[in-house]
Structures are given as C-alpha cells and as structure tokens.
Design a protein around this motif. Structure first.
Motif, PDB file in Angstrom:
ATOM      1  N   VAL A  63       0.845  -1.195   0.000  1.00 14.95           N
ATOM      2  CA  VAL A  63       0.000   0.000   0.000  1.00 14.95           C
ATOM      3  C   VAL A  63       0.878   1.242   0.000  1.00 14.95           C
ATOM      4  CG1 VAL A  63      -1.702   1.319   1.315  1.00 14.95           C
ATOM      5  CG2 VAL A  63      -1.879  -1.163   1.192  1.00 14.95           C
ATOM      6  N   THR A  64       0.547   2.210  -0.836  1.00 14.97           N
ATOM      7  CA  THR A  64       1.291   3.461  -0.864  1.00 14.97           C
ATOM      8  C   THR A  64       0.370   4.586  -1.310  1.00 14.97           C
ATOM      9  OG1 THR A  64       3.229   4.629  -1.770  1.00 14.97           O
ATOM     10  CG2 THR A  64       2.077   3.129  -3.251  1.00 14.97           C
ATOM     11  N   SER A  65       0.676   5.807  -0.918  1.00 11.95           N
ATOM     12  CA  SER A  65      -0.108   6.966  -1.326  1.00 11.95           C
ATOM     13  C   SER A  65       0.428   7.600  -2.604  1.00 11.95           C
ATOM     14  CB  SER A  65      -0.112   8.022  -0.210  1.00 11.95           C
ATOM     15  OG  SER A  65      -0.813   7.550   0.907  1.00 11.95           O
ATOM     16  N   GLU A  66       1.617   7.227  -3.018  1.00 12.05           N
ATOM     17  CA  GLU A  66       2.210   7.796  -4.223  1.00 12.05           C
ATOM     18  C   GLU A  66       3.319   6.892  -4.717  1.00 12.05           C
ATOM     19  OE1 GLU A  66       3.500  11.615  -2.849  1.00 12.05           O
ATOM     20  OE2 GLU A  66       5.013  10.799  -1.500  1.00 12.05           O
ATOM     21  N   VAL A  67       3.607   6.984  -5.991  1.00  6.33           N
ATOM     22  CA  VAL A  67       4.743   6.289  -6.590  1.00  6.33           C
ATOM     23  C   VAL A  67       5.719   7.344  -7.081  1.00  6.33           C
ATOM     24  CG1 VAL A  67       5.506   4.763  -8.447  1.00  6.33           C
ATOM     25  CG2 VAL A  67       3.383   4.268  -7.242  1.00  6.33           C
ATOM     26  N   LEU A  68       7.004   7.155  -6.790  1.00  8.62           N
ATOM     27  CA  LEU A  68       8.013   8.160  -7.082  1.00  8.62           C
ATOM     28  C   LEU A  68       8.964   7.720  -8.188  1.00  8.62           C
ATOM     29  CD1 LEU A  68       9.042   9.040  -3.407  1.00  8.62           C
ATOM     30  CD2 LEU A  68       7.299  10.174  -4.811  1.00  8.62           C
ATOM     31  N   THR A  69       9.490   8.692  -8.918  1.00  4.26           N
ATOM     32  CA  THR A  69      10.615   8.446  -9.806  1.00  4.26           C
ATOM     33  C   THR A  69      11.886   8.434  -8.963  1.00  4.26           C
ATOM     34  OG1 THR A  69      11.002  10.796 -10.191  1.00  4.26           O
ATOM     35  CG2 THR A  69       9.440   9.679 -11.676  1.00  4.26           C
ATOM     36  N   PRO A  70      13.001   7.899  -9.479  1.00  7.57           N
ATOM     37  CA  PRO A  70      14.251   7.949  -8.710  1.00  7.57           C
ATOM     38  C   PRO A  70      14.666   9.361  -8.315  1.00  7.57           C
ATOM     39  CG  PRO A  70      14.443   6.315 -10.447  1.00  7.57           C
ATOM     40  CD  PRO A  70      13.131   7.022 -10.669  1.00  7.57           C
ATOM     41  N   ASP A  71      14.459  10.341  -9.193  1.00 10.71           N
ATOM     42  CA  ASP A  71      14.825  11.723  -8.857  1.00 10.71           C
ATOM     43  C   ASP A  71      13.980  12.252  -7.705  1.00 10.71           C
ATOM     44  OD1 ASP A  71      16.937  12.255 -10.670  1.00 10.71           O
ATOM     45  OD2 ASP A  71      15.507  12.492 -12.301  1.00 10.71           O
ATOM     46  N   LEU A  72      12.680  11.978  -7.755  1.00  8.89           N
ATOM     47  CA  LEU A  72      11.818  12.426  -6.665  1.00  8.89           C
ATOM     48  C   LEU A  72      12.107  11.675  -5.377  1.00  8.89           C
ATOM     49  CD1 LEU A  72       8.408  12.851  -8.518  1.00  8.89           C
ATOM     50  CD2 LEU A  72       9.813  14.660  -7.529  1.00  8.89           C
ATOM     51  N   ALA A  73      12.480  10.412  -5.501  1.00  6.16           N
ATOM     52  CA  ALA A  73      12.837   9.628  -4.319  1.00  6.16           C
ATOM     53  C   ALA A  73      14.058  10.232  -3.622  1.00  6.16           C
ATOM     54  CB  ALA A  73      13.112   8.185  -4.709  1.00  6.16           C
ATOM     55  N   LYS A  74      15.010  10.660  -4.414  1.00  5.66           N
ATOM     56  CA  LYS A  74      16.196  11.316  -3.847  1.00  5.66           C
ATOM     57  C   LYS A  74      15.795  12.593  -3.119  1.00  5.66           C
ATOM     58  CE  LYS A  74      20.454  13.684  -5.277  1.00  5.66           C
ATOM     59  NZ  LYS A  74      21.296  14.047  -6.443  1.00  5.66           N
ATOM     60  N   GLU A  75      14.923  13.392  -3.742  1.00  7.98           N
ATOM     61  CA  GLU A  75      14.467  14.623  -3.104  1.00  7.98           C
ATOM     62  C   GLU A  75      13.739  14.319  -1.791  1.00  7.98           C
ATOM     63  OE1 GLU A  75      12.244  17.227  -5.614  1.00  7.98           O
ATOM     64  OE2 GLU A  75      13.536  16.888  -7.342  1.00  7.98           O
ATOM     65  N   LYS A  76      12.929  13.273  -1.821  1.00  8.02           N
ATOM     66  CA  LYS A  76      12.175  12.936  -0.615  1.00  8.02           C
ATOM     67  C   LYS A  76      13.109  12.476   0.491  1.00  8.02           C
ATOM     68  CE  LYS A  76       7.946  10.681   0.856  1.00  8.02           C
ATOM     69  NZ  LYS A  76       6.688  10.090   0.390  1.00  8.02           N
ATOM     70  N   PHE A  77      14.120  11.679   0.154  1.00  9.92           N
ATOM     71  CA  PHE A  77      15.079  11.243   1.163  1.00  9.92           C
ATOM     72  C   PHE A  77      15.762  12.441   1.816  1.00  9.92           C
ATOM     73  CE2 PHE A  77      19.605  10.581   2.040  1.00  9.92           C
ATOM     74  CZ  PHE A  77      19.515   9.724   3.122  1.00  9.92           C
ATOM     75  N   VAL A  78      16.223  13.385   1.008  1.00  7.44           N
ATOM     76  CA  VAL A  78      16.906  14.575   1.541  1.00  7.44           C
ATOM     77  C   VAL A  78      15.971  15.340   2.466  1.00  7.44           C
ATOM     78  CG1 VAL A  78      17.942  16.790   0.928  1.00  7.44           C
ATOM     79  CG2 VAL A  78      18.489  14.749  -0.411  1.00  7.44           C
ATOM     80  N   TRP A  79      14.727  15.483   2.052  1.00  7.09           N
ATOM     81  CA  TRP A  79      13.710  16.187   2.858  1.00  7.09           C
ATOM     82  C   TRP A  79      13.495  15.485   4.199  1.00  7.09           C
ATOM     83  CZ3 TRP A  79       7.836  15.708   1.550  1.00  7.09           C
ATOM     84  CH2 TRP A  79       7.089  16.495   2.425  1.00  7.09           C
ATOM     85  N   VAL A  80      13.277  14.176   4.156  1.00 11.04           N
ATOM     86  CA  VAL A  80      12.991  13.433   5.384  1.00 11.04           C
ATOM     87  C   VAL A  80      14.216  13.379   6.292  1.00 11.04           C
ATOM     88  CG1 VAL A  80      12.336  11.182   6.319  1.00 11.04           C
ATOM     89  CG2 VAL A  80      11.169  12.079   4.300  1.00 11.04           C
ATOM     90  N   LYS A  81      15.387  13.185   5.709  1.00 11.74           N
ATOM     91  CA  LYS A  81      16.613  13.125   6.516  1.00 11.74           C
ATOM     92  C   LYS A  81      16.843  14.431   7.254  1.00 11.74           C
ATOM     93  CE  LYS A  81      20.547  11.480   8.021  1.00 11.74           C
ATOM     94  NZ  LYS A  81      20.560  10.541   9.164  1.00 11.74           N
TER      95      LYS A  81
END
Length: 422
Positions: A63-81
């Motif tokens: 289950v997920t609320s969104e699917v990310l591209t690798p570039d967006l995944a990188k942005e999300k990691f930086v944000w969460v970290k």
C-alpha cells in the motif's frame, strides 16, 4: 550444506545492522527508516495481495499513497533526513517488487548515495529475479535483503500464488510455485555466501502453509538466512483470500517459539506500507507526502500564447498519482504553459481494476480515449502500451509523470513544444 562463515559479514555491516529497525529488535524504537515507493510493477500475483494506492488507513505491504521516480525519491530522502535525524535505513519495498523494477531501484540507490554515504540500503523482494540481479545487488553495496518465502512444496505454493510472470511467460499452479521457490532458494544461498544479511518473511495462512513453515525455516537457515519473520495473514479486500480470517498473534507466537530453536525470530514487525517513514511504531508517511512539500514552479517560455488542453489523472487535483486505466474521471486543464485553469471534470468508465494486466478491455479503453480526443495531451502517472499507441494515433501526446499537477502541466507543455508526437 553448511552455513556461511560469520567472517563473511564485516564489522561495518554488523554495526549498521544494530541501527536497522527491522534486523535488530533493539533498534526499532531508536532508529527510523524510509520506504521509497519507486517499484510499482510486480511479477507475481499472491492470493493475499491487493496493491491499492492511497489507502491512508491501511498498514500492510503493497500500500502506498504515491509512486516516485528515482529523482523524486532522492528529493524525498533529503527532505525526510533533514527532518528526522535518526533516519538510518532506506528501504525499497514496492508497492510492487524491487527486482521487477530493477532499473528504478538501482537508480534510486545510486542517486541517494550521491548525497549520503552512511545510510543503509535494504531491499524487499519475492526473489523471482534473483538469478538475474543477485550479483548486481552485491555490486551496488546492498547488504540487507528481505525475501518472502511462503512455501517450498509446489502444491502448497500453488494455493498461495495465482500466477508468476517470468521472462515473458506466465506460469500457473505448481509450475509457478516451483519456479519461484527455485529462484528464491538459489538467491538466498548466493547472497548469504557473499556476506549479505538475508531476512526471510513468511506469511502464515491457517490451513494452507502453517504446518509447512517449520520446514521452510529449517531450509532457509541451512542456506544462510540471518533471521526469519513469520507474519500473520492480513486479508486484503479485493484479494482472493479476502474472506480468510486474519492469523491470530497467539498462533504466530507459538510458531515463532517453535522455530526459534532453529534461527532467530523477528517479533517486532509492523508489516509496513511501501511508503512507511519513521520509527516502526510511528509511521509518518502522510506527513511527508510530496504534495505537502513546497516546490518551485517550473516555468516554460511563452509560445505565442498558444492554449493547450490537457487531461490529467489525479485523485485530488494536487498530484499526478493515478494510472490512466484506473481513472474514473479526468480533470481537464487549459493553459499556455505558465497559467492553467480547470475547464471541467469528465467522468469515464474505469477499465483497469489493478489486479492484473489493464489492457484487456478494448471497448472500455476505447471509450476512455474518445473522452479526451479534444485534448492535446494526457498527463498521467502510468499508462499501458496499447492505450499510449491509441492516443498517439489520434494525435494525443501521453506524458508519464509523478509530481505535482502544477509542475506536470508545465512539463507537458515543454514536451509538446520540443518533441515530436509519438
């Protein structure tokens, strides 16, 4: 066969394992993880699985609320970290299978490594593609791999798996289960012998594989598994097992106690979502949805004030977060690349139910395509091959994108003005 030597596991990996909330019971309430949903496709159909997007009240794998591209995944990691200092693990656990989407999985890990070299990477997989990618997992520096092994006996496996798709061929029944098991076991042994810590998940299904699980545990221990995690069946609505009772924790713990004599048991699993964030007992995934992030608006140059009409698949008008075939309506936007307004919302008959291949209802798909025939483009998270061809034949450009609708519209106009229609 003997287990791999403990010397294969480096002190550095063991140290990282102490900060891995899924591999260490002492870490689960101290260290956080982030699951990045970059792997939407799956190559098997489990009878207990229904992968539904944006079901915020459910906590279960797939289950997920969104699917990310690798570039967006990188942005999300930086944000969460930046917000969660105790974040130590990046996991890729779907919503499909990490190895069935290896290109996206690999790119995501490589991009995050560019920003952080200390984080621990973890993959969850059904193991079907181990023969193709086990060596690449090691080369990529992934030292923690989770594989779900529900049965060794093909006759039992045939009751759990509807089908397996492997190298362009669909397998069913005991042949599917036998192929899956063979690849799983070969991969576990290969990875363990090369110092990878392998965690084996097992879904306990009363009356189907519960009596067989001790045999599974003994076998994966023999191949070098680090830990096993016996989990209760969660009957997912829409799945073949939706009427099955959820396995009781008493039954789970009784079986864990039996299997503890062979290998250590994980007892703190939360059966996390594919986009889980934070401590195991404190999922903050909804707090960190990409639609909640402030992003700069993409600006495109004026193009003689030409007006474009674009049909968008979006749950709530914020993110491009729906498959073309899953849409029950299109939001029709008109604009010049800088400014857009909503013209209308058009209801359509959904032709893909999400459980199997979506391009199997020709009449419904044709009706959906006719509903957007006056548009210049369709902006969607994903679209099937045949639907894309049919849109192109009508002069409608299809754009696959995963970000805000605002940025997606500007990106689509950019594509329209710089690319030849396919």
């Amino acid at each position: 066969m003997t287990n791999p030597s403990p010397n294969l596991i480096s002190d550095q990996i063991l140290e990282k394992t102490k900060k891995h909330p899924c591999y260490s019971a002492d870490a689960h309430n101290k260290y956080a993880r982030i699951h990045l949903p970059v792997a939407p496709n799956c190559n098997i159909q489990c009878n207990y699985c229904n992968r539904k997007f944006d079901c915020v009240n459910e906590s279960r794998p797939g289950v997920t609320s969104e699917v990310l591209t690798p570039d967006l995944a990188k942005e999300k990691f930086v944000w969460v970290k930046r917000e969660i200092d105790q974040l130590t693990v990046v996991g890729i656990a779907g919503p499909g299978d990490a190895l069935a989407n290896w290109e996206y999985t690999k790119a995501t890990i490589e991009k995050i490594k560019e920003t952080n070299t200390d984080v621990t990477f973890c993959l969850s997989t059904n193991g079907l593609m181990f023969p193709e990618y086990a060596s690449e997992i090691i080369a990529l520096g992934v030292h923690h791999v989770t594989v779900t092994v529900n049965a060794l006996d093909p006759e039992i496996g045939a009751k759990i798996y509807k089908f397996v798709s492997y190298k362009g061929k669909i397998y069913e029944g005991s042949a599917a289960a036998e192929l899956l098991s063979r690849n799983q076991l070969a991969g576990i042994e290969y990875l363990a012998q090369r110092g990878v810590l392998v965690k084996v998940n097992i879904v306990m299904i009363k009356g189907i594989n519960d009596h067989h699980i001790p045999e599974v545990v003994k076998k994966v221990k023999e191949l070098g598994a680090f830990i096993t995690n016996i989990m209760p069946l969660i009957p997912a609505p829409g799945s073949a097992f939706e009427e099955f009772p959820q396995t009781s924790m008493k039954d789970i713990n009784d079986l864990r106690n039996t299997c503890q004599l062979d290998i250590q048991q994980m007892r703190h699993c939360k059966q996390c979502r594919a986009d889980a964030i934070g401590l195991l007992g404190e999922d903050r995934s909804q707090e960190f949805r990409m639609c909640n992030r402030q992003t700069p608006k993409i600006r495109t140059p004026k193009v003689e004030e030409k007006q474009y009409k674009i049909a968008v698949t979006s749950k709530y008008g914020k993110l491009v977060d729906q498959h073309f075939g899953h849409a029950a309506e299109f939001i029709i936007y008109q604009g010049d690349g800088h400014d857009f307004q909503v013209l209308e919302k058009r209801a359509v008959e959904q032709y893909c139910q999400g459980m199997e291949e979506c391009d199997n209802d020709e009449s419904k798909r044709e009706g959906t395509i006719l509903s957007v025939q006056d548009c210049d483009a369709v902006l969607t998270m994903r679209i099937g091959y045949h639907a894309k061809l049919q849109l192109g034949a009508k002069g409608i450009y299809s754009v696959e994108y995963c970000d805000t609708v605002e940025n997606g519209l500007s990106y689509t106009v950019n594509q329209l003005t710089n690319k030849v229609l396919l």
